[in-house]
Design a protein around this motif. Structure first.
Motif, PDB file in Angstrom:
ATOM      1  N   ARG A  69       0.821  -1.206   0.000  1.00  0.00           N
ATOM      2  CA  ARG A  69       0.000   0.000   0.000  1.00  0.00           C
ATOM      3  C   ARG A  69       0.857   1.259   0.000  1.00  0.00           C
ATOM      4  NH1 ARG A  69      -5.353  -0.212   2.222  1.00  0.00           N
ATOM      5  NH2 ARG A  69      -4.926   1.879   3.001  1.00  0.00           N
ATOM      6  N   GLY A  70       0.587   2.170  -0.941  1.00  0.00           N
ATOM      7  CA  GLY A  70       1.203   3.477  -0.941  1.00  0.00           C
ATOM      8  C   GLY A  70       0.222   4.529  -0.446  1.00  0.00           C
ATOM      9  N   TYR A  71       0.655   5.755  -0.412  1.00  0.00           N
ATOM     10  CA  TYR A  71      -0.166   6.877   0.052  1.00  0.00           C
ATOM     11  C   TYR A  71      -1.345   7.115  -0.891  1.00  0.00           C
ATOM     12  CZ  TYR A  71      -1.494  11.782   0.886  1.00  0.00           C
ATOM     13  OH  TYR A  71      -2.186  12.933   1.114  1.00  0.00           O
ATOM     14  N   ALA A  72      -2.493   7.455  -0.298  1.00  0.00           N
ATOM     15  CA  ALA A  72      -3.672   7.796  -1.110  1.00  0.00           C
ATOM     16  C   ALA A  72      -4.453   8.906  -0.429  1.00  0.00           C
ATOM     17  CB  ALA A  72      -4.559   6.578  -1.322  1.00  0.00           C
ATOM     18  N   ARG A  73      -4.950   9.835  -1.238  1.00  0.00           N
ATOM     19  CA  ARG A  73      -5.810  10.920  -0.742  1.00  0.00           C
ATOM     20  C   ARG A  73      -7.019  11.012  -1.659  1.00  0.00           C
ATOM     21  NH1 ARG A  73      -4.348  16.175   2.004  1.00  0.00           N
ATOM     22  NH2 ARG A  73      -6.280  17.399   1.989  1.00  0.00           N
ATOM     23  N   PHE A  74      -8.173  10.583  -1.153  1.00  0.00           N
ATOM     24  CA  PHE A  74      -9.404  10.606  -1.929  1.00  0.00           C
ATOM     25  C   PHE A  74     -10.327  11.724  -1.466  1.00  0.00           C
ATOM     26  CE2 PHE A  74      -8.137   6.020  -1.719  1.00  0.00           C
ATOM     27  CZ  PHE A  74      -7.638   5.951  -3.010  1.00  0.00           C
ATOM     28  N   GLY A  75      -9.786  12.697  -0.741  1.00  0.00           N
ATOM     29  CA  GLY A  75     -10.549  13.798  -0.176  1.00  0.00           C
ATOM     30  C   GLY A  75     -10.095  14.035   1.246  1.00  0.00           C
ATOM     31  N   GLY A 122     -11.598  13.838   3.929  1.00  0.00           N
ATOM     32  CA  GLY A 122     -12.116  12.852   4.873  1.00  0.00           C
ATOM     33  C   GLY A 122     -11.623  11.442   4.623  1.00  0.00           C
ATOM     34  N   ASN A 123     -10.776  11.268   3.631  1.00  0.00           N
ATOM     35  CA  ASN A 123     -10.276   9.924   3.315  1.00  0.00           C
ATOM     36  C   ASN A 123      -8.828  10.012   2.850  1.00  0.00           C
ATOM     37  OD1 ASN A 123      -9.902   7.256   2.642  1.00  0.00           O
ATOM     38  ND2 ASN A 123     -11.556   7.171   1.125  1.00  0.00           N
TER      39      ASN A 123
END
Length: 281
Positions: free
Chosen positions: A183-189, A191-192
């Motif tokens: 798993r790498g970094y993720a920004r879906f908003g 709040g996530n």
């Protein structure tokens, strides 16, 4: 003999898939693109899981199961849904049973990364209680018996619930588990936002802990586990592997088409060493 057949099939696949994706030797014609006949050709294979399996192509234009259709000649039946955890898989499995019955040949499960992110406790495989049993003599003896823990609030309990259903409803089908990829970094908003895997979840557990539990399930439930976490080679923590993921700035969690192809190629070689089903002819 079985090992030799497996190696021949793997070599045939490598020749076929390499040519089909731009690595064709100059002296070979169209026949090298044909799918080699092997035990998976024409089989119906169901895929249960999360966003990486979802038909909606989250972060990619083409999923690993589509590449497997081309590489192995399978028919993919896709039930994975974005965001699903192991607790959601009974619903996917029940839908598979309702729609396909016994016509499916194999079931592949690719899930667990969302359980990690949702801070699901690992739990235990069994609960234990004293119970009388007959032993040599014949005599009666009281021993500590272990019983599968069907607890949907913990990771091992969720796996037990799914595997118990699949073993009951699909006794002739091949069932294979896949470990989650790195798993790498993720920004879906705002709040996530999901940190990369060097950080633990709120329980202090790392993705490795969930990968290890799925590996344990191989012996607990007598099913093969393909360690995609290892054999895919995908490693989003290294900048050179950003090319395999959806977006280097906001989504190093979902593989892109190139990443899915890499997963499929690793899976295809492994699958060629397993029976595609256990149905008697």
């Amino acid at each position: 003999m079985i090992l030799n057949k497996c190696l021949v099939a793997v070599l045939a696949l490598a020749l076929c898939s390499g040519a089909a994706y731009g690595h064709k030797p100059a002296d070979m014609g169209r026949k090298d693109r044909e799918i080699p006949q092997q035990q998976w050709t024409g089989k119906k294979v169901a895929f249960l899981g999360d966003s990486i399996t979802d038909r909606e192509h989250i972060g990619t234009e083409k999923n690993y199961w589509q590449f497997l259709e081309e590489m192995l000649g399978i028919e993919a039946l896709v039930y994975g849904i974005n965001g699903h955890q192991w607790s959601d898989l009974p619903e996917q499995a029940e839908k598979l049973k309702e729609e396909e019955g016994d016509r499916v040949d194999a079931i592949i499960i690719f899930a667990g990364t969302n359980d990690y992110y949702a801070d699901v406790p690992l739990g235990e495989w069994y609960s234990c209680q004293p119970q009388k049993t007959t032993v040599s003599g014949p005599e009666t003896d009281t021993r500590i018996r272990r019983i599968f823990q069907m607890d949907g609030s913990c990771f091992r309990g969720r796996i037990n619930m799914v595997m118990n259903y699949l073993k009951t409803e699909f006794p002739e089908q091949q069932i294979i588990l896949l470990t989650p990829i790195h798993r790498g970094y993720a920004r879906f908003g705002d709040g996530n936002i999901q940190p990369e895997e060097s950080f633990p979840n709120n329980l202090g557990l790392y993705i490795d802990d969930y990968v290890q539990v799925i590996k344990e399930a191989a012996n607990v439930w007598a099913v093969p586990v393909i360690d995609l976490n290892s054999i895919s080679g995908l490693f989003p923590l290294n900048k050179s592997h950003e090319r395999y993921f959806n977006d280097k700035e906001t989504d190093l969690l979902h593989p892109n088409s190139e990443g899915h192809f890499r997963m499929a190629k690793a899976l295809a070689c492994q699958l060629l060493c397993f029976p595609a089903d256990f149905k008697q002819l």
